[in-house]
Design a protein around this motif. Structure first.
Motif, PDB file in Angstrom:
ATOM      1  N   UNK A 146       0.811  -1.218   0.000  1.00  0.00           N
ATOM      2  CA  UNK A 146       0.000   0.000   0.000  1.00  0.00           C
ATOM      3  C   UNK A 146       0.845   1.270   0.000  1.00  0.00           C
ATOM      4  N   UNK A 147       1.980   1.249   0.711  1.00  0.00           N
ATOM      5  CA  UNK A 147       2.834   2.441   0.781  1.00  0.00           C
ATOM      6  C   UNK A 147       3.373   2.799  -0.604  1.00  0.00           C
ATOM      7  N   UNK A 148       3.845   1.808  -1.350  1.00  0.00           N
ATOM      8  CA  UNK A 148       4.372   2.073  -2.693  1.00  0.00           C
ATOM      9  C   UNK A 148       3.255   2.560  -3.613  1.00  0.00           C
ATOM     10  N   UNK A 149       2.083   1.949  -3.527  1.00  0.00           N
ATOM     11  CA  UNK A 149       0.969   2.378  -4.374  1.00  0.00           C
ATOM     12  C   UNK A 149       0.596   3.828  -4.080  1.00  0.00           C
ATOM     13  N   UNK A 150       0.598   4.199  -2.808  1.00  0.00           N
ATOM     14  CA  UNK A 150       0.285   5.581  -2.431  1.00  0.00           C
ATOM     15  C   UNK A 150       1.355   6.543  -2.953  1.00  0.00           C
ATOM     16  N   UNK A 151       2.625   6.135  -2.870  1.00  0.00           N
ATOM     17  CA  UNK A 151       3.711   6.969  -3.381  1.00  0.00           C
ATOM     18  C   UNK A 151       3.560   7.177  -4.887  1.00  0.00           C
ATOM     19  N   UNK A 152       3.321   6.108  -5.620  1.00  0.00           N
ATOM     20  CA  UNK A 152       3.163   6.236  -7.067  1.00  0.00           C
ATOM     21  C   UNK A 152       1.958   7.121  -7.407  1.00  0.00           C
ATOM     22  N   UNK A 153       0.864   6.978  -6.675  1.00  0.00           N
ATOM     23  CA  UNK A 153      -0.317   7.812  -6.913  1.00  0.00           C
ATOM     24  C   UNK A 153       0.014   9.292  -6.703  1.00  0.00           C
ATOM     25  N   UNK A 154       0.862   9.584  -5.721  1.00  0.00           N
ATOM     26  CA  UNK A 154       1.289  10.969  -5.474  1.00  0.00           C
ATOM     27  C   UNK A 154       1.957  11.579  -6.695  1.00  0.00           C
ATOM     28  N   UNK A 155       2.611  10.760  -7.480  1.00  0.00           N
ATOM     29  CA  UNK A 155       3.318  11.230  -8.669  1.00  0.00           C
ATOM     30  C   UNK A 155       2.512  11.021  -9.947  1.00  0.00           C
ATOM     31  N   UNK A 156       1.208  10.818  -9.803  1.00  0.00           N
ATOM     32  CA  UNK A 156       0.327  10.801 -10.962  1.00  0.00           C
ATOM     33  C   UNK A 156       0.094   9.449 -11.604  1.00  0.00           C
ATOM     34  N   UNK A 157       0.544   8.365 -10.978  1.00  0.00           N
ATOM     35  CA  UNK A 157       0.299   7.033 -11.530  1.00  0.00           C
ATOM     36  C   UNK A 157      -1.122   6.601 -11.181  1.00  0.00           C
ATOM     37  N   UNK A 158      -1.774   5.979 -12.136  1.00  0.00           N
ATOM     38  CA  UNK A 158      -3.134   5.465 -11.966  1.00  0.00           C
ATOM     39  C   UNK A 158      -3.133   3.956 -12.156  1.00  0.00           C
ATOM     40  N   UNK A 159      -4.067   3.290 -11.493  1.00  0.00           N
ATOM     41  CA  UNK A 159      -4.203   1.836 -11.621  1.00  0.00           C
ATOM     42  C   UNK A 159      -4.821   1.507 -12.974  1.00  0.00           C
TER      43      UNK A 159
END
Length: 150
Positions: A110-123
Motif C-alpha cells: 500500500x505504501x508504494x501504491x500511495x507513493x506512485x499515486x502521489x506522482x500521478x500514476x493510476x491503476x
C-alpha cells in the motif's frame, strides 16, 4: 543528493539484498543491466561517503519507460529518496520523448501504491498471482501507469 547514473553492479546488488532480501537480484544481473543501453540505473548517493542509498532500474522501449524496481536502504527510508528517483525517471522519460511510464507493484504494498499515486500514476489493472511469496503462495500485481507530457 540528486539521482545520478550508477554503474557499480556490486554496490547495486549489495543494496538490493539489504532492501529486498531474498527477492534481490544477483551481481551478474546488475552487470548485464548496467551494460545494456535499454536500461538506466539511477541512484542516490550520500555526498560525503559516496555510499549508495537508493536506486531505480528503468527500461526504455520505443514508446514507454518501465520502472523495473526501486530499492531504498532500510536505514534511509521515509526521507524522500524514492520520490527523488521517481521525479528523475519522469524527467528522463520526457527527455526521451516517451509517452508514458509503466510499473507493477505488489497488491499488498500500500505504501508504494500511495507513493506512485502521489506522482500521478493510476491503476490500470491487475495480474493475478504474479509475484511469488516466501510462503509458497502467489501475490497479485497492480499495474499502474503515468502519461508523460512533452
Amino acid at each position: 543528493m540528486t539521482p545520478e547514473s550508477i554503474k557499480d553492479a556490486e554496490a547495486l546488488a549489495a543494496l538490493d539484498v539489504r532492501a529486498r532480501g531474498e527477492d534481490a537480484w544477483s551481481v551478474e544481473c546488475f552487470e548485464a543491466l548496467v551494460s545494456n543501453p535499454q536500461y538506466r540505473v539511477m541512484g542516490v548517493t550520500e555526498p560525503e561517503k559516496r555510499a549508495l542509498l537508493a536506486f531505480a532500474v528503468v527500461s526504455s522501449g520505443p514508446f514507454d519507460l518501465e520502472l523495473e524496481m526501486i530499492a531504498v536502504d532500510p536505514e534511509h527510508r521515509r526521507r524522500g529518496l524514492a520520490g527523488q528517483l521517481i521525479r528523475a525517471m519522469i524527467e528522463h522519460g520526457v527527455r526521451l520523448e516517451r509517452e508514458r511510464i509503466l510499473l507493477e507493484v505488489r497488491a499488498g504494498n500500500d505504501a508504494a501504491q500511495a507513493l506512485y499515486a502521489l506522482y500521478g500514476f493510476k491503476v490500470d489493472g491487475r495480474r493475478t498471482g504474479y509475484y511469488p511469496q516466501a510462503s509458497g503462495g502467489r501475490e497479485d500485481a497492480i499495474l499502474m501507469s503515468r502519461p508523460l507530457t512533452h
